[in-house]
Design a protein around this motif. Structure first.
Motif, mmCIF file in Angstrom:
data_model
loop_
_atom_site.group_PDB
_atom_site.id
_atom_site.type_symbol
_atom_site.label_atom_id
_atom_site.label_comp_id
_atom_site.label_asym_id
_atom_site.label_seq_id
_atom_site.Cartn_x
_atom_site.Cartn_y
_atom_site.Cartn_z
ATOM 1 N N MET A 1 0.816 -1.219 0.246
ATOM 2 C CA MET A 1 -0.297 0.056 0.051
ATOM 3 C C MET A 1 0.961 0.991 -0.050
ATOM 4 N N VAL A 2 1.948 1.165 1.008
ATOM 5 C CA VAL A 2 2.830 2.358 0.684
ATOM 6 C C VAL A 2 3.381 2.352 -0.464
ATOM 7 N N ALA A 3 3.847 1.750 -1.242
ATOM 8 C CA ALA A 3 4.549 1.671 -2.484
ATOM 9 C C ALA A 3 3.444 2.271 -3.372
ATOM 10 N N LEU A 4 2.196 1.433 -3.563
ATOM 11 C CA LEU A 4 1.343 2.650 -4.628
ATOM 12 C C LEU A 4 0.987 4.511 -4.160
ATOM 13 N N ILE A 5 0.956 4.123 -3.195
ATOM 14 C CA ILE A 5 1.366 5.926 -2.453
ATOM 15 C C ILE A 5 1.981 6.630 -3.066
ATOM 16 N N ALA A 6 2.814 5.825 -2.560
ATOM 17 C CA ALA A 6 4.073 6.786 -3.008
ATOM 18 C C ALA A 6 4.310 6.841 -5.061
ATOM 19 N N ASP A 7 4.334 5.507 -5.254
ATOM 20 C CA ASP A 7 3.904 5.897 -6.806
ATOM 21 C C ASP A 7 2.887 7.137 -7.260
ATOM 22 N N GLN A 8 1.665 6.727 -6.676
ATOM 23 C CA GLN A 8 0.464 7.552 -7.089
ATOM 24 C C GLN A 8 1.122 8.683 -6.759
ATOM 25 N N ALA A 9 1.605 9.409 -5.691
ATOM 26 C CA ALA A 9 2.301 11.076 -5.244
ATOM 27 C C ALA A 9 2.740 11.772 -6.031
ATOM 28 N N GLY A 10 3.915 11.005 -6.433
ATOM 29 C CA GLY A 10 4.839 11.357 -6.939
ATOM 30 C C GLY A 10 4.029 11.483 -8.850
ATOM 31 N N TYR A 11 4.072 10.308 -9.521
ATOM 32 C CA TYR A 11 3.232 11.199 -10.113
ATOM 33 C C TYR A 11 2.105 12.340 -10.267
ATOM 34 N N HIS A 12 1.151 12.180 -8.984
ATOM 35 C CA HIS A 12 0.096 13.386 -9.467
ATOM 36 C C HIS A 12 1.128 14.663 -8.780
ATOM 37 N N ARG A 13 2.713 14.731 -8.550
ATOM 38 C CA ARG A 13 3.897 15.733 -8.029
ATOM 39 C C ARG A 13 4.075 16.058 -9.571
ATOM 40 N N ASN A 14 4.820 15.315 -9.873
ATOM 41 C CA ASN A 14 4.934 15.476 -11.885
ATOM 42 C C ASN A 14 3.813 16.277 -12.441
ATOM 43 N N ASN A 15 2.848 15.724 -12.413
ATOM 44 C CA ASN A 15 2.061 16.059 -13.297
ATOM 45 C C ASN A 15 1.079 17.871 -13.249
ATOM 46 N N ALA A 16 1.331 18.043 -11.105
ATOM 47 C CA ALA A 16 0.829 19.242 -11.297
ATOM 48 C C ALA A 16 1.915 20.045 -11.987
ATOM 49 N N ARG A 17 2.809 19.910 -12.014
ATOM 50 C CA ARG A 17 4.060 20.801 -12.215
ATOM 51 C C ARG A 17 4.168 20.682 -13.837
ATOM 52 N N ALA A 18 4.041 20.122 -14.865
ATOM 53 C CA ALA A 18 4.055 19.890 -16.495
ATOM 54 C C ALA A 18 2.225 20.367 -16.288
ATOM 55 N N MET A 19 1.077 20.818 -15.291
ATOM 56 C CA MET A 19 -0.021 21.338 -16.059
ATOM 57 C C MET A 19 -0.119 22.607 -15.532
ATOM 58 N N HIS A 20 0.721 22.696 -14.068
ATOM 59 C CA HIS A 20 1.068 24.467 -13.515
ATOM 60 C C HIS A 20 1.841 24.865 -15.003
#
Length: 600
Positions: A450-469
């Motif tokens: 569960m922690v690994a999935l959360i870390a992976d998804q959090a990283g994706y959303h951080r990168n996506n937030a920067r890209a879309m901004h």
């Protein structure tokens, strides 16, 4: 199982059992209760066998299967389990304690009977967090049984609860979550009844045991199984073809959206992907969710085989349709800007007016064809449906390892649930109960996954937030420059006309023509950029991804600080599902109000 058939779910129906134990369940009622349960199970199996041939393109060719999940407590649980096995059903055991501890809650004769059933179970889940006789253990086991069931069989005397996690409490919760309950009267005062909110003409938001509609269980069961297990009748053919087509052809290059990300600096040119990833890539990226549980019996085989393949295919399809939809609206607005450029170029090149008009007409026709083609295929609806299903299957791969199939958690199932929810539930039924002892070693494995999935998804959303901004900022700035250029052109024209006159120009082009060209073109291009920003929802997507990443990171910290207990992990997994599915729901809300249309 062939590669094609692994995408067709097996027709499976899951029963759960709750009921009284002695002395509340008197012995002279045992034979009648067992026979009534057996009759229900035989009728269910017959209904499944009649349903399967009506949908050969959807279900796999494996025989339809009914299963019973039971805690095998003395009394109703044991009677129903024996009836199920005698009726040809499969049995799964969900034990509140390890067998050697559970045995101490039984007399010697009673335990031999229960132990014999445990031996015949095809999967056994045993909790270890609770001491012998702890009511919390029985309550948690009852919750797992409830979450594993399509239909709950309740051997109940109709009276109020007498303890934590008792029969009455489980029945009330099942009815409230719109789960069908077949009431087998423990006193013998009535025939088996179906309690289900789906019997109401207007379905209540949260039905109660006292207010829920009732029907004769034997007469209602075939229609109930049809409602629960049959695929939806509407708008499903494209979905079925997508899922079971052995030839996946969605690999053509798509240019507009990746080019826009590259031009705005949202993605590095070296990382742009003009070809959607295939199912194999999605499987490789998510294999770590399933691999730690590969040795957990049939559950592990299903998790690492058909379920992982299904997730990979639907995730790849979601990515493909997202790329096609986004490229469609970027292309539309870009071509709209080009059409304006061609129209205005006639001011500067009057001798080429016919050619420019023809080119403009061609561009406009391409915009219309692109819009109609995208709407005919319905890229945005297909994308969101498949993204919803992909997230459901991703969450299932995690929550099922904790015994949660989420059969009733998302929709109440009393209305047409749509193909995505139907397919997720069909896959969950087939996956079933994990064969595991929930000791410290197993819970550590589940927590780390569960922690690994959360870390992976959090990283994706951080990168996506920067890209879309970044994309939104660049497009906004470029639009501002276009309007600034318009203002400068107007000022330049006024200054020059008041000083040296309007006869001057640049080469063959007069100042009036140049200024007219620029002051019309720049606002049109700025409007096209604004249209891309609004249709793409860059600002809101960036903000949403940033919020989701923050929530995921907080959840990760909370999980790592929690004591290693099953109930805590279940609660955290529910929160993770809420966070991830909320993102898909926001996309639905946005694009339901902004379908692809002609720019204007």
């Amino acid at each position: 199982m062939s590669d094609e058939s692994s995408f067709r779910p097996r027709l499976v129906l899951r029963f759960g059992i709750t009921g009284h134990r002695p002395p509340r369940l008197v012995e002279d009622r045992h034979d009648t209760i067992k026979e009534q349960c057996a009759e229900i199970f035989r009728l269910a199996q017959q209904s499944l066998e009649e349903l399967q041939p009506r949908h050969p393109d959807v279900f796999s060719s494996e025989p339809a299967q009914a299963k019973l999940v039971s805690s095998l407590a003395e009394g109703a649980d044991v009677l129903a389990a024996e009836a199920a096995l005698e009726s040809g059903l499969h049995l799964s055991a969900c034990l509140p304690f390890p067998p050697e501890v559970y045995a101490k809650d039984f007399g010697e004769e009673e335990w031999r009977r229960t132990a014999a059933l445990i031996e015949k179970a095809d999967s056994i889940l045993a909790l270890t967090d609770y001491s012998r006789g702890d009511e919390a253990g029985y309550e948690i086991a009852g919750q797992i049984v409830l979450g594993q069931s399509d239909i709950l069989v309740a051997v109940w005397d109709g009276e109020a609860a007498r303890g934590r996690g008792g029969t009455t409490q489980i029945i009330a919760e099942a009815v409230a979550r719109h789960q069908p309950v077949i009431h087998v009267d423990a006193t013998g005062g009535s025939e088996p009844e179906l309690l289900w909110s789906g019997l109401h003409a207007a379905i209540p938001d949260r039905p109660s045991v006292d207010g829920v509609e009732r029907a004769d269980a034997r007469k209602a069961l075939p229609a109930l199984i049809e409602a629960l297990c049959a695929p939806p009748a509407s708008n499903g053919q494209a979905f079925v073809r997508d899922m079971i087509d052995p030839q996946d052809k969605r690999r053509e290059r798509v240019v507009a959206w990746p080019m826009m990300l590259g031009l705005t600096g949202a993605r590095a040119w070296s990382k742009l992907n003009f070809t959607p990833g295939d199912a194999g890539e999605s499987v490789r990226q998510s294999r770590d969710l399933a691999l730690p549980f590969a040795q957990n019996g049939h559950f592990g085989t299903m998790l690492n085989g058909p379920l992982l393949k299904r997730f990979g295919r639907v995730d790849a399809h979601a990515n493909y349709y997202a790329l096609r939809f986004r490229s469609s609206f970027v292309s539309n607005f870009a071509m709209a800007g080009l059409a304006v450029l061609l129209a205005l170029s006639g001011l500067l090149f009057p001798e080429a007016k016919k050619l420019l008009i023809a080119a403009e007409l061609l561009v406009i026709l391409l915009i219309i064809a692109n819009t109609r083609g995208a709407n005919r295929i319905n890229f945005h609806a297909r994308w969101l449906e498949r993204r919803h299903l992909a997230e459901r299957l991703r969450q299932l791969m995690l929550t099922a390892t904790l015994g949660r199939l989420s059969l009733r958690d998302v929709e109440d199932g009393t209305r047409d649930p749509g193909w995505t929810s139907w397919y997720a539930r069909a896959s969950a039924r087939e996956l079933g109960l994990v064969n595991a002892t929930f000791d410290r070693e197993y819970l550590t494995k589940a927590r780390d996954t569960m922690v690994a999935l959360i870390a992976d998804q959090a990283g994706y959303h951080r990168n996506n937030a920067r890209a879309m901004h970044h994309a939104n900022h660049r497009l906004h700035k470029l639009g501002d420059w276009m309007f600034s250029g318009t203002i400068l052109a107007c000022i330049a024209y006024l200054v020059l006309s008041l000083t040296i006159g309007t006869k001057v120009g640049i080469g063959r082009f007069g100042m009036t023509e140049i200024v007219t060209f620029l002051t019309a073109l720049f606002p049109a291009l700025a409007a096209a950029l604004y249209g891309i920003r609004m249709q793409g929802d860059f600002a809101a997507t960036s903000e949403r991804s940033s919020v989701i990443a923050h929530r995921l990171e907080r959840l990760k910290v909370a999980i790592e600080m929690d004591p290693l207990r099953y109930d805590r992990l279940v609660e955290r997994s529910r929160r993770l599902s809420e966070i991830m599915l909320a993102d898909v729901q926001q996309w639905h809300l946005h694009y339901e109000t902004r379908p692809l249309s002609l720019p204007g």
